[in-house]
Design an enzyme around this catalytic site. Structure first.
Site, mmCIF file in Angstrom:
data_model
loop_
_atom_site.group_PDB
_atom_site.id
_atom_site.type_symbol
_atom_site.label_atom_id
_atom_site.label_comp_id
_atom_site.label_asym_id
_atom_site.label_seq_id
_atom_site.Cartn_x
_atom_site.Cartn_y
_atom_site.Cartn_z
ATOM 1 N N GLU A 1 44.976 42.556 43.276
ATOM 2 C CA GLU A 1 45.666 42.465 41.981
ATOM 3 C C GLU A 1 47.145 42.839 42.112
ATOM 4 O OE1 GLU A 1 41.387 43.803 40.271
ATOM 5 O OE2 GLU A 1 43.036 45.246 40.258
ATOM 6 N N THR B 1 34.393 33.677 40.452
ATOM 7 C CA THR B 1 34.089 33.984 39.056
ATOM 8 C C THR B 1 33.723 32.688 38.321
ATOM 9 O OG1 THR B 1 35.896 35.567 39.282
ATOM 10 C CG2 THR B 1 34.969 35.290 37.078
ATOM 11 N N SER C 1 42.786 40.903 36.955
ATOM 12 C CA SER C 1 43.480 39.660 37.341
ATOM 13 C C SER C 1 44.042 38.947 36.113
ATOM 14 C CB SER C 1 42.534 38.703 38.078
ATOM 15 O OG SER C 1 42.165 39.254 39.316
ATOM 16 N N SER D 1 41.830 34.650 40.881
ATOM 17 C CA SER D 1 40.522 35.287 41.094
ATOM 18 C C SER D 1 40.428 35.731 42.542
ATOM 19 C CB SER D 1 39.402 34.287 40.774
ATOM 20 O OG SER D 1 38.164 34.747 41.294
ATOM 21 N N GLY D 2 40.337 37.037 42.760
ATOM 22 C CA GLY D 2 40.262 37.565 44.123
ATOM 23 C C GLY D 2 39.152 36.895 44.918
ATOM 24 N N SER D 3 37.963 36.868 44.351
ATOM 25 C CA SER D 3 36.795 36.331 45.057
ATOM 26 C C SER D 3 36.801 34.801 45.069
ATOM 27 C CB SER D 3 35.506 36.803 44.377
ATOM 28 O OG SER D 3 35.357 36.163 43.116
ATOM 29 N N GLY D 4 37.475 34.201 44.090
ATOM 30 C CA GLY D 4 37.441 32.744 43.963
ATOM 31 C C GLY D 4 36.080 32.229 43.515
#
Lengths: 194, 194, 194, 194
Positions: free
Chosen positions: D161, D91, D47, D86-89
């Site tokens: 991504e 990190t 990312s 951030s994919g997961s949100g």
């Protein structure tokens, strides 16, 4: 929306790329990657980011990967391979690096839009990834002018960079299958500090 | 010339650092470095540059070194060590990373000016490298004010960063001797593309 | 302790560097830095880390600084300056970059041990920072051999890199004085996320 | 060929992303980007490479862009914006950075797959880019198991991504149109040393 035009241009280029994949080149690439002692990746600008994205996944697969220009990258030697990513195939630092790699006995794989470029001329294997070639660019420009639209939706190396990234992520899928690696295996190698 | 004042301040700090080296801590550090499966280095800002300079030389010595935040850095595990460089010992990302490293069974070495800091509290070994401590800073400030001079010659972490770099280059000299490595050996590992 | 020998070699080189500072070159360097629209810094390997350490402080001083090879570095143009750091003055990528900078109308400052090198030949100003020169290296080697000691205490570019870093931190002290900047001003520009 | 399966999965995700673009969010994003004094981008791992690819194009468009973690990134302040990818949100470093940015008066845009994540909770605007969500991942896994195939074709954050990169390149196309920038204008800002 212009954003949708841009995304459709990108998808269109990916579809063409997917159709054109040459199985012999694919097998040859995977053979080189899996038999190398160390895989070095190199690109400048946004192609350098593509190179890094690929190297990170190679590391997740426990292949010894190094990014040229990062801190802990050692000397390249016989038995290693340099994956050199350059849309034009003419970037002088990259052509020069490919030449050094060959002199030192390493293999070179060129990832480029131009199979006749200097970089491709030095390579053991050339993976051709079409971006917008110069000719397409000129045709596009004429079309845009006729429509009174002077703007490219995918400027500079955008199409090449995204297609190269997607192609290389496809290579990762192939390697996972051949090495029988699951997502969890990759996860276990993922940096602990992100 | 002000530049000469600044350089003499830096040299003065290096001399103090050299005198204060504790042989037991040195031996302990080298023991940890040489017995680790992988050495991870971490710093932010200019301390991150010091971390990289050290990692590059470790790689030249054929020690498996990784820089946290670079592309091919894998997960840290038992048997590995994290060298965390932070003048204040309080940078939250670094304290957090040290804590993760410990939970995963790795050793932690803190390189910091503050042996009472959170980072040092988490570490298996603390190497104390004095920069200008807060108290020195205040004394300096009063002195400068009395002289009508408001400017520090070595702002922020400058003294810590340079002293840490020089200390770690001294560690490289120790490792060369112990591993019987010559300059030529390091040269052979040096990146081929610089 | 070998570490102490190494540190004393480094200090010795710094002392020599401090004594040899030429005030006219210093003034010329500061004049170029303060009159440039943008300052580009460039180095490879550990010299690249020195370049970054300098650029970070220039940014703290509100000088427009860019690191060649980082993401947001724009084109160099007339009115800009390239600070090229190379111990040998022969690294081909750097000599090439200096040549491009000149063609585009920018100034070039060489920071090198060799005032007769190709890089220095291209530069508007050469700042000579002695590391261990080749001749010193050979003398050292003979001395070490006579003592039965084959190991350099400061391998490869170590002396040059540390002396260049300290010199450039001295330049920062000069700039702080001339711009009337206090440590607090630098602190206010420091990255918020470290 | 497995590579073709992987590429088709990626294209499929891009098509879904293109259909789901919400014009109000798009306009809001562009309004934030074009009114910010400085645009900071942040991501970790792959990312982070997406963040850099976007920042480079912003720079080509003469927008003041900075990459968190690179050398010359200054403090963030009121009037600036942080684009956090951030994919997961979840990190922690990124959530923390978003929180610091808000405290300092800057705006935050979250680019994430999870509009209910901590990162999105802190953001002034959330751009939702679906990757493979956890639930999809489990469904995929069951399907693969039934087919006797244990391998994901697009492991970890791959879909997020690539889709985020393509979305952000679409934003660049929108900005080119609005600023009336041609490919040639971008080319003129392109690094001189690649």
């Amino acid at each position: 929306m212009i954003i949708k035009e841009a995304i459709r241009d990108i998808i269109h280029n990916l579809e063409k790329m997917e159709r054109d994949i040459d199985e012999r080149i694919l097998d040859n690439f995977i053979e080189i990657l899996t038999s190398a002692a160390n895989v070095f990746v190199l690109g400048l600008g946004r192609s350098g980011l593509v190179a890094r994205a690929f190297a990170m996944r190679l590391m997740h697969l426990e292949i010894n990967a190094f990014v040229v220009g990062e801190t802990i990258t050692p000397a390249i030697n016989e038995g290693d391979v340099l994956i050199a990513i350059s849309g034009s195939g003419r970037t002088s630092y990259i052509v020069n690096a490919a030449s050094i790699a060959r002199e030192r006995g390493a293999k070179v794989v060129a990832v480029t839009s131009y199979p006749d470029s200097d970089l491709a001329g030095l390579a053991d294997l050339t993976v051709t990834i079409k971006g917008r070639t110069k000719i397409d660019g000129e045709k596009d420009y004429m079309k845009r002018q006729m429509r009174g639209n002077h703007h490219s939706r995918t400027p500079l190396g955008t199409l090449f960079e995204i297609s190269a990234l997607v192609f290389l992520d496809g290579i990762i899928a192939e390697l996972m299958e051949r090495f029988d690696k699951r997502e969890e295996d990759l996860h276990n190698r993922h940096s602990s500090f992100d």
